[in-house]
Design an enzyme around this catalytic site. Structure first.
Site, PDB file in Angstrom:
ATOM      1  N   GLU A 131     -14.605   0.971  11.521  1.00  0.00           N
ATOM      2  CA  GLU A 131     -14.856   2.357  11.298  1.00  0.00           C
ATOM      3  C   GLU A 131     -16.332   2.642  11.047  1.00  0.00           C
ATOM      4  OE1 GLU A 131     -12.765   4.310  11.750  1.00  0.00           O
ATOM      5  OE2 GLU A 131     -10.772   3.458  11.472  1.00  0.00           O
TER       6      GLU A 131
ATOM      7  N   ARG B 151      -0.495  13.360   5.844  1.00  0.00           N
ATOM      8  CA  ARG B 151       0.663  13.726   6.579  1.00  0.00           C
ATOM      9  C   ARG B 151       1.793  13.246   6.048  1.00  0.00           C
ATOM     10  NH1 ARG B 151       3.543  10.690   9.982  1.00  0.00           N
ATOM     11  NH2 ARG B 151       1.921   9.021   9.793  1.00  0.00           N
TER      12      ARG B 151
ATOM     13  N   CYS C 152      -6.670   5.276   3.512  1.00  0.00           N
ATOM     14  CA  CYS C 152      -7.842   4.320   4.037  1.00  0.00           C
ATOM     15  C   CYS C 152      -9.235   4.926   4.007  1.00  0.00           C
ATOM     16  CB  CYS C 152      -7.545   3.855   5.317  1.00  0.00           C
ATOM     17  SG  CYS C 152      -6.344   2.653   5.212  1.00  0.00           S
TER      18      CYS C 152
ATOM     19  N   HIS D  74     -10.118  -1.121  10.397  1.00  0.00           N
ATOM     20  CA  HIS D  74      -8.565  -0.905  10.444  1.00  0.00           C
ATOM     21  C   HIS D  74      -7.939  -1.927  11.403  1.00  0.00           C
ATOM     22  CE1 HIS D  74      -8.151   3.349   9.080  1.00  0.00           C
ATOM     23  NE2 HIS D  74      -6.835   2.692   8.427  1.00  0.00           N
TER      24      HIS D  74
HETATM   25  N1  PCA Z   1      -3.576   2.018   6.010  1.00  0.00           N
HETATM   26  C1  PCA Z   1      -3.345   3.712   5.711  1.00  0.00           C
HETATM   27  C2  PCA Z   1      -3.413   3.676   4.031  1.00  0.00           C
HETATM   28  C3  PCA Z   1      -3.334   2.177   3.662  1.00  0.00           C
HETATM   29  C4  PCA Z   1      -3.252   1.504   5.073  1.00  0.00           C
HETATM   30  O1  PCA Z   1      -3.258   0.282   5.122  1.00  0.00           O
HETATM   31  C5  PCA Z   1      -4.343   4.378   6.134  1.00  0.00           C
HETATM   32  O2  PCA Z   1      -4.866   4.292   7.223  1.00  0.00           O
HETATM   33  O3  PCA Z   1      -4.770   5.369   5.604  1.00  0.00           O
END
Ligand code: PCA
Length: 220
Positions: free
Chosen positions: A81, A91, A144, A168
């Site tokens: 990211e 959401r 996140c 991610h």
């Molecule tokens: N993914 C979520 C929150 C926790 C996770 O592992 C997100 O992308 O916000």
């Protein structure tokens, strides 16, 4: 002894596992280079609480390097990211039932922070090793992004935290079995990717190379 903090999240949204925690646990007790000790921790998938937990860990361990990791179900790439935005817009409710909509994470905080990881070098290294990876320009507006923003807000006033960022990751294959058509990545590939990522950050310290002239940008 310098510390590298790696965090993953607890499962959320009816999943029974979170690949980020499965991955991060693999690094328990490991070290990198001559003296970098890894600390791992699980964060709650809860607005507010997750940043409180992270700040406690940062104050306690005073790491030089922090990589927070979360699940992005449906994404195909190991996604580094680039930008955290000062916005919660959930959401679905978090694991404590909270669902903030159109709220700032830090009142009067800057609109966004950039990752301080050497993004292009990481992408280049991982691709060289056959791992599908890309830079992402949105970490979403859920927990996140919330944690990523909290991390960079802390780093902004703690210069000893030299490299901080968020990654991610796709579903694990076992999860993708319940989401037909969704991409997944094996735990072995994820582990290899995270090792290469940390090694690239540490290598960055050895030489200041500004030669990464390739785009990972997008056109809408
Ligand atoms: N993914 C979520 C929150 C926790 C996770 O592992 C997100 O992308 O916000």
């Amino acid at each position: 002894m310098p510390t590298i903090l790696l965090t993953g999240f607890e499962p959320f949204d009816r999943e029974t596992i979170n690949p980020s925690w499965e991955l991060v646990q693999q690094f328990t007790g490991r070290s990198f280079g001559n003296d970098y000790q890894v600390q791992v921790a699980q964060l709650a998938c809860e607005f507010g609480n997750a940043i409180d937990q992270l700040v406690d860990l940062l104050d306690h361990h005073q790491p030089e390097i922090v990589v927070c990791i979360g699940q992005a179900g449906g994404r195909a790439d190991f996604s580094i990211e680039r930008v955290a935005i000062n916005l919660d817009d959930a959401r679905i409710p978090d694991n404590a039932g909270a669902q903030p909509i159109d709220q700032s994470i830090v009142t009067d905080g800057p609109a966004a922070y950039f990752s301080s990881l050497p993004l292009k070098k990481i992408i280049s290294k991982l691709r060289d090793h056959g791992i599908p990876t890309n830079i992402s320009h949105t970490a979403g507006t859920y927990v996140c992004n919330h944690v990523f923003y909290g991390l960079m807000h802390y780093a902004n006033t703690h210069p000893q935290l030299r490299h901080a960022g968020f990654v991610h990751i796709p579903y694990l294959p076992a999860q993708a079995c319940h989401h037909p058509g969704a991409a997944s990545m094996s735990l072995e590939s994820l582990e290899k990717a995270l090792v290469l990522l940390v090694e690239t950050i540490l290598d960055e310290d050895a030489f200041a190379d500004t030669s990464m002239q390739f785009s990972t940008g997008t056109i809408c």
